[in-house]
Design a protein around this motif. Structure first.
Motif, short mmCIF file in Angstrom:
data_model
loop_
_atom_site.label_atom_id
_atom_site.label_comp_id
_atom_site.label_asym_id
_atom_site.label_seq_id
_atom_site.Cartn_x
_atom_site.Cartn_y
_atom_site.Cartn_z
N MET A 199 12.40 13.66 -1.02
CA MET A 199 11.21 13.04 -1.54
C MET A 199 10.19 12.86 -0.43
O MET A 199 10.54 12.82 0.75
CB MET A 199 11.56 11.67 -2.15
N PRO A 200 8.88 12.75 -0.75
CA PRO A 200 7.89 12.46 0.27
C PRO A 200 8.25 11.17 1.01
O PRO A 200 8.66 10.19 0.40
CB PRO A 200 6.59 12.29 -0.54
N ALA A 201 8.15 11.21 2.35
CA ALA A 201 8.62 10.09 3.17
C ALA A 201 7.88 8.80 2.80
O ALA A 201 6.67 8.78 2.64
CB ALA A 201 8.42 10.41 4.64
N GLY A 202 8.62 7.72 2.68
CA GLY A 202 8.06 6.42 2.36
C GLY A 202 8.89 5.68 1.34
O GLY A 202 9.87 6.20 0.82
N ARG A 203 8.48 4.44 1.07
CA ARG A 203 9.19 3.61 0.09
C ARG A 203 8.30 3.41 -1.13
O ARG A 203 7.13 3.05 -1.02
CB ARG A 203 9.55 2.27 0.71
N GLU A 204 8.89 3.66 -2.31
CA GLU A 204 8.12 3.59 -3.55
C GLU A 204 7.69 2.16 -3.84
O GLU A 204 8.44 1.20 -3.60
CB GLU A 204 8.95 4.14 -4.70
N VAL A 205 6.47 2.03 -4.39
CA VAL A 205 5.91 0.71 -4.71
C VAL A 205 5.54 0.71 -6.19
O VAL A 205 4.59 1.38 -6.60
CB VAL A 205 4.66 0.42 -3.87
N PRO A 206 6.26 -0.01 -7.05
CA PRO A 206 5.89 -0.12 -8.46
C PRO A 206 4.56 -0.85 -8.63
O PRO A 206 4.23 -1.75 -7.86
CB PRO A 206 7.05 -0.92 -9.07
N LEU A 207 3.80 -0.47 -9.67
CA LEU A 207 2.47 -1.04 -9.90
C LEU A 207 2.36 -1.62 -11.29
O LEU A 207 3.00 -1.15 -12.23
CB LEU A 207 1.38 0.03 -9.72
N CYS A 208 1.52 -2.65 -11.42
CA CYS A 208 1.20 -3.26 -12.70
C CYS A 208 -0.30 -3.13 -12.93
O CYS A 208 -1.08 -3.07 -11.99
CB CYS A 208 1.60 -4.74 -12.71
N VAL A 209 -0.72 -3.08 -14.21
CA VAL A 209 -2.08 -2.67 -14.56
C VAL A 209 -2.82 -3.82 -15.25
O VAL A 209 -2.24 -4.57 -16.06
CB VAL A 209 -2.05 -1.44 -15.49
N LEU A 210 -4.13 -3.88 -14.96
CA LEU A 210 -5.02 -4.82 -15.65
C LEU A 210 -6.37 -4.13 -15.84
O LEU A 210 -6.98 -3.70 -14.87
CB LEU A 210 -5.21 -6.09 -14.83
N PRO A 211 -6.85 -3.99 -17.10
CA PRO A 211 -8.19 -3.41 -17.31
C PRO A 211 -9.25 -4.26 -16.61
O PRO A 211 -9.19 -5.50 -16.62
CB PRO A 211 -8.37 -3.45 -18.82
N ALA A 212 -10.20 -3.60 -15.97
CA ALA A 212 -11.24 -4.30 -15.21
C ALA A 212 -12.22 -4.99 -16.15
O ALA A 212 -12.51 -4.50 -17.25
CB ALA A 212 -11.97 -3.32 -14.30
N ALA A 213 -12.73 -6.11 -15.69
CA ALA A 213 -13.74 -6.87 -16.43
C ALA A 213 -14.71 -7.44 -15.42
O ALA A 213 -14.37 -7.64 -14.24
CB ALA A 213 -13.09 -7.98 -17.25
N PRO A 214 -15.96 -7.71 -15.83
CA PRO A 214 -16.95 -8.27 -14.89
C PRO A 214 -16.46 -9.59 -14.30
O PRO A 214 -15.82 -10.41 -14.97
CB PRO A 214 -18.19 -8.46 -15.77
N GLY A 215 -16.78 -9.80 -13.03
CA GLY A 215 -16.46 -11.05 -12.37
C GLY A 215 -15.10 -11.09 -11.71
O GLY A 215 -14.77 -12.08 -11.04
N MET A 216 -14.28 -10.09 -11.90
CA MET A 216 -12.96 -10.10 -11.27
C MET A 216 -13.10 -9.88 -9.76
O MET A 216 -13.89 -9.05 -9.31
CB MET A 216 -12.08 -9.01 -11.87
N THR A 217 -12.32 -10.65 -9.01
CA THR A 217 -12.31 -10.50 -7.55
C THR A 217 -10.90 -10.27 -7.07
O THR A 217 -9.92 -10.65 -7.73
CB THR A 217 -12.87 -11.75 -6.86
N ALA A 218 -10.77 -9.66 -5.92
CA ALA A 218 -9.46 -9.36 -5.37
C ALA A 218 -8.67 -10.63 -5.10
O ALA A 218 -7.47 -10.72 -5.42
CB ALA A 218 -9.60 -8.54 -4.09
#
Length: 572
Positions: free
Chosen positions: A43-62
């Motif tokens: 496999m490509p070198a590295g450790r897999e990172v699972p992701l979770c999803v949220l549709p973007a909306a105005p005003g969202m900040t990191a």
């Protein structure tokens, strides 16, 4: 009760069967790899990172999203969300040093990566579709640096704008060190270099063959290799490395066009490679429809995307479904029409059929994305090109055999045209063709059987024919090697040999006297000889007149003897 015995398989049958079994085993192995993942070392070198999803909306900040990871959907597949703008947060990062985050290239207008550190610090970096090439590596993997701060990174957050979400929003996310990144680049670079070298070598070699042999199937095969080579250069990310200002979405458009060209060129290669009878009728029309569908659907995707991008992707997938359906129909038709090349295509198309089917299934959302599924097209098409080269070699071998057989038939026909059918000697036309033009002085000898009319009346024409055959054998055996021996007509024969070859009429007369003839008949001959030049037809006419005069002198002297024109008195 009848028992049917099957012939024992030949060595070629055993080898062909073995090759088919191994190719299909490779196809199943590749299917297992793409479905369940490759071993960790591959496999490509590295450790897999699972992701979770949220549709973007105005005003969202990191910062607010980092504080509320529970707002993200971790169960719904990414592709179910459709095209648009999204935030994706990682699960807590694994322990250990992290220098880079790597993802696969997909349709995106803008991407910003936020890194949350244990002390609450957030750092950001990003790219647009136009600047993706500055972060694109081999395998079209996008690498983002994760700066080392006083504390370790604990989460990653992607903000993706303008996602096409054809296969996912962010795919193949892994984190690792610079050493991991270099290992992945080295491994993928080696893979693509080996593949490109093989395909490039095959292309150059077959272009040379095309110039020499000018076979239509070779031109189609060169088209297949060229489109495959171009697709690999584009899909591997190498094109963006060469052209750093290339928009990544434009590269994906080009990928679609080149992949459609590869699939269409496979069909066109098959059309030129198989016998014409295989594509006669409905199959020829169906193949034209599939080729047009592949080219048109992929071109429409390249021109119209991102407008209606998901609908366009479904149309492209449908065109590949038609290709998969065409393959078994072609193989069945080839089997029914007794094609000589069926087994070659059964071998060569085994892996591409499996991988194409897997990609279609993935395109329908029935299996998950994997890195090796993404690379399966390159691997399977490369294998198909290699195995097709075996088919090319086999086809060229058949062409060589056909040419040799045609040449053999031509030689046989020419020999029959040059041969007297009764005696097997040269006929008059062939004799003159080979005799006139000889350099140096030549001796011409004319032999005529004595009283041959009496022979025919005594033992019949069939017996007379046998006498002529016996005399022809005797004459051939008595003259020097390299002499031309011919039956000029009736019971008249001729011999031409170099003057210094030692043609001895006395030896021929003796051999004939000793030869056993049909019904033990005694057969004699009279011979006239003459020596001179034979460069032109006028020389032949002159020599023949003199040898013929010597022949009549021999007959006038009592037959069963020879006379040379040089010893005769000059005619008044």
């Amino acid at each position: 009760m009848f028992t049917i015995f099957s012939p024992l398989p030949t060595y070629a049958d055993v080898m062909i069967g073995s090759a088919i079994r191994w190719v299909w085993r490779l196809a199943l192995l590749l299917a297992a790899v793409t479905l369940y993942g490759a071993p960790a070392a591959a496999m490509p070198a590295g450790r897999e990172v699972p992701l979770c999803v949220l549709p973007a909306a105005p005003g969202m900040t990191a910062r607010a999203l980092f504080a509320r990871p529970d707002r993200f959907d971790c169960t719904t597949p990414q592709r179910a969300f459709g095209a648009g703008d999204y935030w994706l947060i990682s699960t807590p990062l694994p322990a250990g040093p992290i220098d880079v985050a790597r993802t696969s290239s997909v349709w995106q207008d803008r991407v910003t990566l936020y890194v949350l550190y244990a002390d609450g610090t957030i750092r950001a970096g990003g790219f647009t579709s136009r600047t993706t090439s500055t972060r694109l590596g081999m395998g079209a993997r996008i690498e983002m640096p994760v700066a080392r701060a006083g504390t370790r990174p604990v989460r990653l957050l992607w903000h993706v704008e303008g996602s096409g979400n054809l296969r996912g929003i962010v795919l193949g996310s892994v984190v690792g060190t610079v050493a991991d990144s270099r290992l992945a680049e080295l491994s993928l670079g080696t893979f693509y270099a080996a593949f490109g070298g093989v395909i490039g070598g095959l292309l150059i070699y077959n272009l040379a063959l095309l110039m020499a042999l000018r076979q239509a199937f070779q031109a189609a095969y060169c088209g297949l290799l060229a489109s495959l080579f171009a697709y690999v250069v584009s899909t591997s990310g190498l094109l963006s490395i060469w052209l750093p200002h290339l928009d990544n979405n434009d590269r994906l458009r080009l990928n679609a066009v080149l992949l459609g060209a590869c699939a269409a060129s496979v069909i066109m290669f098959a059309r030129f490679f198989f016998e014409r009878r295989v594509f006669a009728g409905w199959l020829g029309t169906a193949s034209n429809v599939v080729v047009a569908g592949l080219l048109a659907s992929n071109l429409a995707f390249a021109v119209l995307a991102p407008r209606h991008i998901l609908a366009l992707d479904r149309i492209v997938t449908a065109s590949y479904v038609l290709l998969i359906l065409l393959v078994p129909a072609l193989l069945i038709q080839a089997w029914r029409r007794r094609s000589n090349y069926l087994w070659l295509f059964a071998i060569a198309w085994g892996v591409p059929i499996v991988t194409s089917s897997l990609r279609i299934v993935h395109g329908l959302g029935w299996i998950d994305w994997s890195f090796w599924l993404d690379q399966s097209t390159v691997m399977s098409m490369g294998l198909e090109a290699l195995l097709s080269s075996i088919g090319i070699a086999y086809r060229l071998r058949l062409l060589q055999r056909q040419r040799d057989h045609a040449r053999e038939r031509e030689l046989i026909a020419r020999a029959l045209a040059d041969t007297d059918p009764l005696t097997g000697l040269l006929n008059r036309r062939a004799f003159l063709h080979h005799a006139i033009g000889r350099t140096g002085d030549q001796t011409l000898m004319i032999a005529d059987l004595d009283h041959f009319k009496d022979v025919n009346e005594t033992i019949g024409h069939d017996g007379g024919d046998e006498v002529l055959r016996s005399f022809a054998r005797t004459l051939e055996a008595a003259v020097p090697a390299g002499s031309l021996v011919a039956r000029l007509g009736g019971e008249e024969f001729a011999v031409v040999a170099p003057a210094d070859a030692g043609v001895r009429p006395a030896a021929i007369l003796h051999a004939l006297r000793m030869a056993r003839m049909p019904f033990d008949m005694r057969v004699t001959t009279s011979i006239g000889t003459c020596t001179g030049s034979l460069l032109r037809e006028t020389d032949w006419k002159s020599l023949y007149r003199q040898a013929d005069r010597a022949l009549y002198a021999a007959k006038a002297a009592g037959r069963d003897r020879a006379r040379d024109a040089a010893t005769l008195p000059v005619a008044a």
